[in-house]
Scaffold this active site. Sequence first.
Site, short mmCIF file in Angstrom:
data_model
loop_
_atom_site.label_atom_id
_atom_site.label_comp_id
_atom_site.label_asym_id
_atom_site.label_seq_id
_atom_site.Cartn_x
_atom_site.Cartn_y
_atom_site.Cartn_z
N HIS A 55 62.90 16.11 33.18
CA HIS A 55 61.77 15.69 32.34
C HIS A 55 61.00 14.54 32.98
O HIS A 55 59.77 14.49 32.88
CB HIS A 55 62.29 15.28 30.96
CG HIS A 55 61.20 14.96 29.98
ND1 HIS A 55 60.58 15.92 29.23
CD2 HIS A 55 60.63 13.79 29.63
CE1 HIS A 55 59.67 15.35 28.46
NE2 HIS A 55 59.68 14.06 28.68
N LYS A 100 45.62 13.44 27.24
CA LYS A 100 46.82 13.99 27.85
C LYS A 100 47.55 14.83 26.82
O LYS A 100 47.51 14.54 25.62
CB LYS A 100 47.73 12.86 28.35
CG LYS A 100 48.93 13.34 29.17
CD LYS A 100 49.77 12.15 29.62
CE LYS A 100 50.94 12.57 30.48
NZ LYS A 100 51.79 11.41 30.85
N HIS A 104 57.41 17.92 23.21
CA HIS A 104 58.60 17.38 22.55
C HIS A 104 59.35 18.56 21.96
O HIS A 104 59.67 18.59 20.77
CB HIS A 104 58.21 16.35 21.48
CG HIS A 104 58.96 15.06 21.62
ND1 HIS A 104 59.53 14.38 20.58
CD2 HIS A 104 59.25 14.32 22.71
CE1 HIS A 104 60.12 13.27 21.01
NE2 HIS A 104 59.95 13.22 22.31
N ASN A 105 59.65 19.53 22.82
CA ASN A 105 60.16 20.82 22.38
C ASN A 105 61.60 20.78 21.88
O ASN A 105 61.89 21.13 20.74
CB ASN A 105 60.04 21.83 23.52
CG ASN A 105 58.62 22.02 24.00
OD1 ASN A 105 57.67 21.70 23.28
ND2 ASN A 105 58.46 22.51 25.21
N ARG A 125 50.89 6.44 22.48
CA ARG A 125 51.12 5.22 23.28
C ARG A 125 50.72 5.42 24.73
O ARG A 125 50.28 4.46 25.39
CB ARG A 125 52.59 4.79 23.18
CG ARG A 125 52.96 4.23 21.82
CD ARG A 125 54.30 3.50 21.86
NE ARG A 125 55.36 4.32 22.40
CZ ARG A 125 56.02 5.26 21.71
NH1 ARG A 125 55.71 5.50 20.44
NH2 ARG A 125 57.00 5.97 22.28
N GLU A 322 65.59 5.50 23.77
CA GLU A 322 64.19 5.87 23.68
C GLU A 322 63.62 5.52 22.31
O GLU A 322 62.74 6.22 21.79
CB GLU A 322 64.02 7.36 24.00
CG GLU A 322 64.38 7.67 25.44
CD GLU A 322 64.34 9.15 25.79
OE1 GLU A 322 63.74 9.92 25.01
OE2 GLU A 322 64.90 9.53 26.82
N ASP A 510 47.39 19.69 31.09
CA ASP A 510 48.17 20.90 30.84
C ASP A 510 49.60 20.56 30.45
O ASP A 510 50.12 19.51 30.80
CB ASP A 510 48.19 21.82 32.07
CG ASP A 510 48.80 21.13 33.28
OD1 ASP A 510 50.01 20.88 33.29
OD2 ASP A 510 48.05 20.84 34.23
N SER A 550 57.61 21.20 30.93
CA SER A 550 58.78 21.34 30.07
C SER A 550 59.55 22.57 30.52
O SER A 550 59.09 23.70 30.34
CB SER A 550 58.38 21.47 28.60
OG SER A 550 59.52 21.70 27.80
#
Length: 749
Positions: A55, A100, A104-105, A125, A322, A510, A550
């Site tokens: 990631h 952008k 967050h799959n 953010r 995170e 993308d 992803s």
Amino acid sequence: MSLDTVKHAAGTPESAQPWKELGLKEDEYARIREILGRRPTGAELAMYSVMWSEHCSYKSSKVHLKQFGEKAPQTDALLVGIGENAGVVDVGQGYAVTFKIESHNHPSYIEPYQGAATGVGGIVRDILAMGARPVAVMDPLRFGAADHPDTKRVLPGVVAGVGGYGNCLGLPNIGGEVVFDPCYQGNPLVNALCVGVMKHEDIHLAQASGTGNKVILYGARTGGDGIGGVSVLASETFDSTGPSRRPAVQVGDPFQEKLLIECTLEIFREQLVAGIQDLGGAGLSCATSELASAGSGGMRVELDTVPLRDATLSPEEILMSESQERMCAIVEPGKVDRFLEICEKWDVIATVIGEVTEGSRLEIFWHGEQIVDVPPRSVAHEGPTYHRPYARPDWQDTLQADDAGRLARPANAEELRAQVLALVGSPNQASKSWVTDQYDRFVQGNTVLAQPEDSGVVRIDADTNLGVALATDGNGRYAKLDPYTGAQLALAEAYRNVAATGAKPLAVSDCLNFGSPEDPAVMWQFAEATRGLADGCLALGTPVTGGNVSLYNQTGDQAIHPTPVVAVLGVIDDVNRRTPMAFSEQGQLILLLGDTREEFGGSAWSQVVHDHLGGLPPAVDLEREKLLAEILISGSRDGMIDAAHDLSDGGLIQAVTESCLRGGNGARLVVPDGLDAFTFLFSESAGRAIVAVPRSEELRFTDMCGARGLPVSRIGVIDGDAVEVQGEFAIPLAELGAAHEATIPGLLV
């Protein structure tokens, strides 16, 4: 348990370490030892594990992503390109826009509400860190079969998370997609986009320069949520046992983020930061290593000064956490007091946790003991690079040979009518108002167009009415049939959607969603899609400014369809001239722009009527797409067209239905010479749009199309309260509307 310091690590080279459990490969662990000349400490191992994850490091994809730079079209509009938190584009009048899209799959499957909410928070953010005020969000979503029981768990939670977080921030949600397909059953796709606005001089970059400058962590306290989120969740394949690992999903607080946004914008106005980075994937590991790597020196951090929600967290957990709503700023010593004053004003916790040093190392201390001593580039930018094997799968030829042209077509007008109703009421073509009504689309008062319009349009200057348009598109069915063409079709549709509103397409972001990179067939799909997108962007003159990959969207050996989602940003000089999709004036003429061919591979008709996927997707002609866009933009600017709608999924009948229902007026259609009614209604040939033109403008508009070589034909008139295809059938708007609106609530309520 004694602290694992740098000195201790150097003296205990054989100590066993959990590198495998942290997602590292054996050769990656060996490489870390080679870089450091010793075994890593536990804290260093934690940092490398998250930063070298798929990631964060793009280790399987970056050899292909470099095409976006190598093939980038030359344009003066691009101010900041790939490599920063988000790309920045010049839109005129001294304004710059940053946008952008990210994924967050995996978190959203495990914990739908928080996974989706923190996806919105994270992308906001990223935009804020560039120096911009976020002004809108979008959410391309994909779920499993609409009637599957687990879809009822995932979809409402995701929608509530997207809406809850975005609504609380006061950001309008202006567009996106909701797509259903069994291939996403165990791997829903939750992609989030944000767009922000600033002046050219307000652009900020992520770098830590200036010896003695202070490192300030501000925002929420650091907690135990989201530990290892990117390495554990987004960098491996799900097994077949279903949702698990909930602690790895971050927990969001949109009210804290709203304070953070306003606090940061005030800090920017007073020019108090020399560099800034948001804390998203990999948390402090990412922020400290990337800031130091992009700067001119080193960095020293006192980790025990980090404000915590949980005092029992270990140094490794603090570095991997995170937790949301956090930023890291580099501030000159003389500006620190004012920085802290502004944070206090906004009730935002701010702590000096370190400083920029003369050296070239990132050094982190815990209660006076050194636990990290690494070259920051080795963490942030010099992770593994994999040339994964890839090969066209054996089944691709069989799939493409199974042409949709062999499928049974409606035998008579009655069957044709029934199939139209089935199409417009199918889950993918039905109204998504059940979803979009949960989003505030008009907060702040600058939304000019929003879902279900072709593009979201936002005013960015109240005096001149300068605005931007954004559209996201992607068709995994097309990409499964041909990844190269499928990626270009996604680009072409988003490009066309932006132009349909009257805006000039400028740039691309993308989100490339694929299965496991360890499968050669998936890597072939990825390589082909990336090549197609890079070639397409070069042809259209729209550079890729950034985005996201992803991978591992796979359960066992079942991968999702290759799903490149493309966002296109456009600019419109005066939002008062935007073109809506609604057929609002009876008597206006309906014109079809472009060529209609027998193209049904991957089509909505083949899916809805025959549950079929096979053949080839529609052909792409990017020069035709450019010409169509120029005509749509010119027609809008010169006041020749009152409505426009692109043709894509579902073909012409889907577009006409949506425009009629949006405007509350019917349409009488005539099948053009050379076409049969079935192909006319259901073909998904690309490079097409319908427009509504006042009779007084028909000649001027068609002359413009003829002079520039764009096929145009009059196919009907806005009239009555039904959609009628002459000689075939008529369907009252009430019946069409009932079929179109009832499906999603019926499945989910």
